[in-house]
Design an enzyme around this catalytic site. Structure first.
Site, short mmCIF file in Angstrom:
data_model
loop_
_atom_site.label_atom_id
_atom_site.label_comp_id
_atom_site.label_asym_id
_atom_site.label_seq_id
_atom_site.Cartn_x
_atom_site.Cartn_y
_atom_site.Cartn_z
N GLY A 39 0.82 -1.21 0.00
CA GLY A 39 0.00 0.00 0.00
C GLY A 39 0.85 1.26 0.00
CB THR A 40 4.00 2.10 1.79
OG1 THR A 40 3.43 1.81 3.07
CG2 THR A 40 4.94 3.27 1.91
CB ALA B 143 -2.85 -8.18 -0.58
CG HIS B 144 -0.73 -6.42 5.00
ND1 HIS B 144 -0.76 -6.06 6.32
CD2 HIS B 144 -0.21 -5.36 4.34
CE1 HIS B 144 -0.26 -4.83 6.46
NE2 HIS B 144 0.07 -4.39 5.26
CB THR C 119 10.28 -10.41 -11.24
OG1 THR C 119 11.41 -10.22 -12.07
CG2 THR C 119 9.68 -11.79 -11.47
CB CYS D 111 5.25 3.37 13.39
SG CYS D 111 6.18 3.46 14.90
N1 PLP Z 1 -2.50 3.37 4.10
C1 PLP Z 1 -3.23 3.04 5.16
C2 PLP Z 1 -4.51 3.76 5.44
C3 PLP Z 1 -2.80 2.02 6.04
O1 PLP Z 1 -3.53 1.69 7.10
C4 PLP Z 1 -1.58 1.36 5.73
C5 PLP Z 1 -1.05 0.32 6.65
O2 PLP Z 1 -1.10 0.45 7.85
C6 PLP Z 1 -0.88 1.73 4.59
C7 PLP Z 1 -1.36 2.75 3.80
C8 PLP Z 1 0.41 1.06 4.21
O3 PLP Z 1 0.16 -0.19 3.62
P1 PLP Z 1 1.34 -1.29 3.56
O4 PLP Z 1 1.48 -1.83 4.94
O5 PLP Z 1 0.87 -2.32 2.59
O6 PLP Z 1 2.57 -0.58 3.09
#
Ligand code: PLP
Length: 399
Positions: free
Chosen positions: A79-80, A208-209, A245, A333
């Site tokens: 997600g980041t 996904a997690h 990949t 964090c």
């Molecule tokens: N955005 C939100 C709102 C989240 O809660 C999180 C994870 O805590 C992230 C982004 C980051 O996702 P990832 O852990 O897959 O990098």
């Protein structure tokens, strides 16, 4: 290397917003791609083509749940990364300013700040303040600058509030018509039908997690086709939008988990809301000085968030951990260290209240027994901490 072994089943896991347990079907779906079908999906032999087909079928499944075209789905590493790609990709493409509200996850907030962007105010629930947003966009345009991207999360990861992306879109179109609208929908999948969100945004990020898939797989939807620069360049995978990949096993498992979360959403929202309500109601009954940070009507079903008077979150989490109850205060964090919540501060929660913040988040594995045990352990831990404080006051008084 020694395997850590299965997690103790006595664990009461109330930290789904940090990471949800993987769904068994998703684990099963990924195994053949770890064990047998390990070819690189970008290769040209038949073995590679099979892996490629698995990635493409996963893309179709993800697109169906998100209400977008398969070609608009870009698989990323988390997600980041998806958030970074959206914001950095938009800023480097147009040279304009990035804008977000103060309650965004650090994956957005720090990127906007890194690019010298503008952070706008929020309301009591941590939702973007639409008037502040409009004024900030007007100010940027009046200074002869353009707005590259506005990023507003669908669901807040700490308190569970929900932004109205249709309303945000109207403000963006009126005040900065050239800007892209991105939403971090990482916390939304289990609770909201994203088919109703996607049409309002240009970019949408998932991880996904958070919905029972594996860690290390993210999605960025580029709704309507490419609009931003790639963040990771190299081999040209994902139609030149994200090199590297493919994580075939992870992508397949993510798509299976997403379909399951989507299929069970209607019933799960009702089941989990009832469990969350009982959890919070019983804590409020057993303990004085517990206040809900946000009205339940303003948040997703899986989010319980309270502020507890007379204790500090860090000490409480320590006692909960000793009893194998997993919860959190602010968001997780990297250091595991407790930092004051920027979300609660932006919402105007006084520092003395946010000191005792407790986030309890529920999900697909949460049961009645988890709620019973959660209530029992949290109540005892708070009573213990308060009795220590009372004792310390008495001792000081006697000294
Ligand atoms: N955005 C939100 C709102 C989240 O809660 C999180 C994870 O805590 C992230 C982004 C980051 O996702 P990832 O852990 O897959 O990098």
């Amino acid at each position: 290397m020694n395997s850590p072994g299965p997690v103790d089943t006595a664990i009461t896991y109330l930290d789904h917003a940090a990471s949800a347990p993987m769904r068994p079907e998703a684990i099963e779906a990924m195994l053949p791609y770890l064990r047998d079908q390990y070819a690189n999906p970008s290769g040209s032999h038949r073995f590679a083509r099979q892996a490629r087909q698995a990635v493409d079928e996963s893309r179709d499944r993800v697109a169906a749940v998100l209400g977008c075209r398969p070609n608009d789905v870009v698989f990323t590493g988390c997600g980041t990364e998806s958030d970074n790609m959206a914001i950095t990709g938009a800023v480097t493409r147009s040279g304009g300013v990035a804008v977000c509200p103060a309650t965004e996850h650090h994956a957005v907030l720090e990127v906007v700040e890194h690019h010298g962007g503008v952070v706008v105010g929020v309301d009591h629930a941590g939702r973007v303040d639409l008037e502040h947003l409009a004024a900030a966009l007007d100010e940027i345009v009046a200074a002869d600058r353009s707005v590259a991207i506005v990023s507003v999360m669908t669901v807040n990861n700490e308190v569970g509030s929900i932004n109205d992306l249709a309303a945000v879109r109207r403000v963006v179109r009126r005040h900065a018509p050239g800007a892209l609208l991105h939403t971090d929908a990482v916390q939304a999948v289990c609770w909201l039908d994203l088919r109703e969100v996607t049409p309002h945004v240009d970019l949408l990020a998932l991880s996904a997690h958070k919905f029972g898939g594996p860690k290390g797989v993210g999605v960025l939807v580029e709704n309507g086709g490419p609009k931003i620069n790639p963040l990771i360049i190299g081999g040209g995978q994902e139609r030149e939008r994200r090199s590297g990949t493919h994580n075939t096993a992870g992508i397949v498992a993510a798509s299976v988990a997403l379909e399951l979360a989507d299929a069970e959403r209607a019933t799960e929202v009702v089941r989990i809301a009832a469990l969350r309500d009982r959890l919070v109601d019983e804590l409020c009954t057993h303990l004085d000085g517990v206040t809900e940070t946000l009205d339940r009507s303003e948040k997703i079903a899986g989010s319980g968030h309270v502020c507890i008077e007379g204790i500090e979150s860090e000490a409480l989490l320590f006692l909960l951990d000793e009893e194998a109850v997993c919860a959190s205060a602010a968001s997780a964090c990297a250091s595991g260290a407790m930092e004051p919540s920027h979300v609660l501060a932006a919402m105007g929660v006084p520092a003395e209240r946010s000191l005792g913040a407790l986030r309890l988040t529920l999900g697909h594995t949460t049961t009645d027994a988890d709620i019973d045990r959660g209530v029992h352990v949290v109540t005892k831990a708070v009573q213990r901490l308060r009795s220590h404080t009372d004792q310390a006051h008495t001792d000081r008084g006697m000294a």
